[in-house]
Design a protein around this motif. Sequence first.
Motif, PDB file in Angstrom:
ATOM      1  N   GLU A 183      17.658 -35.753 -21.139  1.00 14.20           N
ATOM      2  CA  GLU A 183      18.684 -36.777 -21.346  1.00 14.20           C
ATOM      3  C   GLU A 183      18.517 -37.927 -20.346  1.00 14.20           C
ATOM      4  OE1 GLU A 183      23.493 -37.123 -20.924  1.00 14.20           O
ATOM      5  OE2 GLU A 183      22.664 -35.222 -21.630  1.00 14.20           O
ATOM      6  N   ASP A 192      17.509 -29.697 -20.541  1.00 16.65           N
ATOM      7  CA  ASP A 192      18.268 -30.629 -21.377  1.00 16.65           C
ATOM      8  C   ASP A 192      18.748 -31.831 -20.564  1.00 16.65           C
ATOM      9  OD1 ASP A 192      17.878 -29.067 -23.601  1.00 16.65           O
ATOM     10  OD2 ASP A 192      19.859 -28.127 -23.533  1.00 16.65           O
ATOM     11  N   ASP A 193      19.192 -31.601 -19.336  1.00 12.74           N
ATOM     12  CA  ASP A 193      19.630 -32.700 -18.472  1.00 12.74           C
ATOM     13  C   ASP A 193      18.456 -33.604 -18.105  1.00 12.74           C
ATOM     14  OD1 ASP A 193      22.118 -31.541 -18.604  1.00 12.74           O
ATOM     15  OD2 ASP A 193      22.115 -30.804 -16.540  1.00 12.74           O
TER      16      ASP A 193
END
Length: 163
Positions: free
Chosen positions: A125, A121-122
């Motif tokens: 992003e 997810d990081d």
Amino acid sequence: QTHLRPYKKYMQEVTELIEVINSKYGSAQWYPIDFFYENNYAQAIAGMKLHDVLLVNAVIDGMNLVAKEYVAANVDNKGVLLLSRFTGSARELGKGAILINPYDFEATADAIRKAIQMPKDDRREKMHGLRKTLARRNIYAWAENFILSLDLQSSYVHDVNKP
């Protein structure tokens, strides 16, 4: 630069070190460092789409287009960009990249570890933000800014020359 003797020596040292690392930490099916050096743009872009991390560790550089090409190639937003703070593109891409000092080997190693272990997810992003920056700051935006700056300089010169 590839024809210069110091560069050839450096490339040989890098290649030998990669072989040591890959034989120590890799297996028959996988190896940690995929290193190829060819003057083949299509192959380079294809490789950028496949790799999880790109390290741009230039010690002196102008606008490093390799970093931007990596961002453009990461359409699935899975890559992590490690970028030398000495590149021109660090100003533009620094918020979404992990900035490194190529003279600080331990910190660079830590940054590589951080990039490899970064949660999906990081990664998404950060890369999504980089791709938005790249889309916003394209050649058309650059040309517009360039023409506006010429226009401002022309106005200034014109005003200075008025009696």
